[in-house]
Design an enzyme around this catalytic site. Structure first.
Site, PDB file in Angstrom:
ATOM      1  N   SER A 252     -22.320   1.434   0.021  1.00 33.63           N
ATOM      2  CA  SER A 252     -22.595   2.623   0.837  1.00 33.63           C
ATOM      3  C   SER A 252     -23.366   3.675   0.059  1.00 33.63           C
ATOM      4  CB  SER A 252     -21.292   3.263   1.319  1.00 33.63           C
ATOM      5  OG  SER A 252     -20.485   2.328   1.968  1.00 33.63           O
TER       6      SER A 252
ATOM      7  N   HIS B   6       0.122 -12.006   1.092  1.00 34.52           N
ATOM      8  CA  HIS B   6      -0.903 -11.174   0.451  1.00 34.52           C
ATOM      9  C   HIS B   6      -1.516 -11.851  -0.781  1.00 34.52           C
ATOM     10  CE1 HIS B   6      -1.951  -6.634  -0.205  1.00 34.52           C
ATOM     11  NE2 HIS B   6      -2.977  -7.398  -0.437  1.00 34.52           N
TER      12      HIS B   6
ATOM     13  N   GLY C 264     -18.220  -3.544  -0.465  1.00 31.90           N
ATOM     14  CA  GLY C 264     -18.105  -3.546  -1.928  1.00 31.90           C
ATOM     15  C   GLY C 264     -17.328  -2.365  -2.457  1.00 31.90           C
ATOM     16  N   ARG C 265     -16.201  -2.048  -1.788  1.00 30.09           N
ATOM     17  CA  ARG C 265     -15.346  -0.906  -2.164  1.00 30.09           C
ATOM     18  C   ARG C 265     -16.121   0.419  -2.192  1.00 30.09           C
ATOM     19  NH1 ARG C 265     -10.506  -3.086  -3.702  1.00 30.09           N
ATOM     20  NH2 ARG C 265     -10.562  -5.269  -4.355  1.00 30.09           N
TER      21      ARG C 265
ATOM     22  N   TYR D   9       0.857  -1.191   0.000  1.00 32.49           N
ATOM     23  CA  TYR D   9       0.000   0.000   0.000  1.00 32.49           C
ATOM     24  C   TYR D   9       0.890   1.237   0.000  1.00 32.49           C
ATOM     25  CZ  TYR D   9      -3.629  -3.305   1.528  1.00 32.49           C
ATOM     26  OH  TYR D   9      -4.493  -4.371   1.640  1.00 32.49           O
TER      27      TYR D   9
END
Length: 343
Positions: free
Chosen positions: A214, A127, A209-210, A60
């Site tokens: 939302s 990962h 869901g990324r 990241y």
């Protein structure tokens, strides 16, 4: 906001908060990096609220998210949290290369310890699985790192059922991280039952869901130019028009229940069992507070069934990942047999 409970993750002794915090979006992939002081404030707010399971990875940034987390852990915070990070993807020239060879495992661990400013990583995940190297070889090196006190528990991410079994036979696996949400249900058939049979905890990433669960199709209006989600098949115009009905139905049920769609989607993951820890990510304190609210949303069996009818495994159009960035293996073909390894 209510209290955040604790759960046992796996059967090896790790305890974490019932919900975690995914830190990736603070530094990478979802648009430009966010201001460091704001993100440290958010992490401290999370810990003060009882969310102590913090998830990052060396890829990241690369590296910048671990450095950020390291800064947030100073001043007595380290003792209050469970830190999870990952190795296995080397980012080179815009493409991810997957590595699982012992020397790389050890080098990656040493670098993560330095960036995080800790002397031991609580949960260390592979990962992505390196399908060129027998899983037993990679786990063998991780086992040595456990024995040396550099990591406490071993995890896998996006692994197939047979790879999980083979890994677990070398050293107990504490947790498997996988994408699990109302619109990513491919793990329910084989991976989740395998974890449960072996006493392995389940960490659900992207439980919203990324962000799609939302805010639905509105999400697309607010994405910056370099947001990774713009490249994903599910977010392409030809698929999102179909997929938006899932969000609309979740939204309707949330309105009937008096909660937000995010809270309803997260509550569905929580209701999968007390061996499941979702790790929604956010960069805003108000969204974080909303996510904690999901812990007090109770769903009946009828409501669970209704939600699942909106989002059966085949209801979503588009793959979870594209096939171009080199790190997209999912339920990968098995790693070679141990007998193939040449020392």
């Amino acid at each position: 906001m209510g209290t955040v409970g604790r759960i046992k993750l796996g059967s090896q002794g790790l305890e974490v908060s019932a919900q975690g915090l995914g830190c990736m979006g603070m530094s990478a992939y979802y648009g430009p990096p966010k201001p460091e002081p704001d993100m440290i404030e958010l992490i401290h707010h999370a810990v003060d609220s009882g969310i102590t399971f913090l998830d990052t990875s060396d890829v990241y940034g690369p590296h910048t998210n671990e450095i950020l987390l390291g800064k947030a852990l100073k001043g007595g915070v380290r003792e209050k949290v469970e830190v999870a990070t990952k190795f296995g993807i080397r980012w080179d020239g815009g493409k991810g290369e997957i590595h699982g060879e012992p020397a790389y495992v050890r080098e990656a661990c040493e670098c993560s310890l330095k960036r995080l400013g800790v002397d031991c990583i609580d949960l260390y995940y592979q990962h992505r699985i390196d399908t060129r190297i027998p899983i037993e070889i990679t786990i063998g090196e991780l086992k040595k790192l456990v024995e040396e006190g550099k990591i406490r528990y071993i995890g896998l991410s996006e692994a197939s059922a047979s790879t999980i079994r083979r890994a677990h036979a070398v050293h107990p696996i504490t947790a498997v991280q996988l994408e699990w949400s109302l619109w990513a249900r491919g793990v329910e058939k084989e991976i989740v039952p395998t974890c449960r049979e072996l006493g392995i905890g389940i960490v659900a990433y992207s439980p919203l869901g990324r962000g799609f669960l939302s805010s639905g199709i509105k999400l697309m209006e607010n994405l910056s130019e370099n947001d990774y989600r713009k490249t994903l098949p599910r977010f392409q115009p030809e698929n999102i028009e179909h997929n938006k009905t899932i969000f609309e139905r979740v939204n309707e049920l949330a309105a009937r229940k008096g909660c937000t769609p995010s809270q309803l989607a997260l509550a569905w993951v929580h209701h999968q069992g007390n061996d499941v820890c979702p790790i929604p990510g956010t960069t805003r304190i108000e969204n974080f507070n909303q996510n904690i609210g999901a812990l007090s949303v109770k769903l009946t069996q009828e409501e669970m069934a209704e939600l699942e009818s909106f989002a059966a495994a085949d209801a979503v159009k588009g793959d979870r990942y594209g096939r171009t960035d080199g790190i997209t293996t999912y339920e990968e073909s098995d790693t070679p047999p141990l007998s193939s390894w040449k020392v």
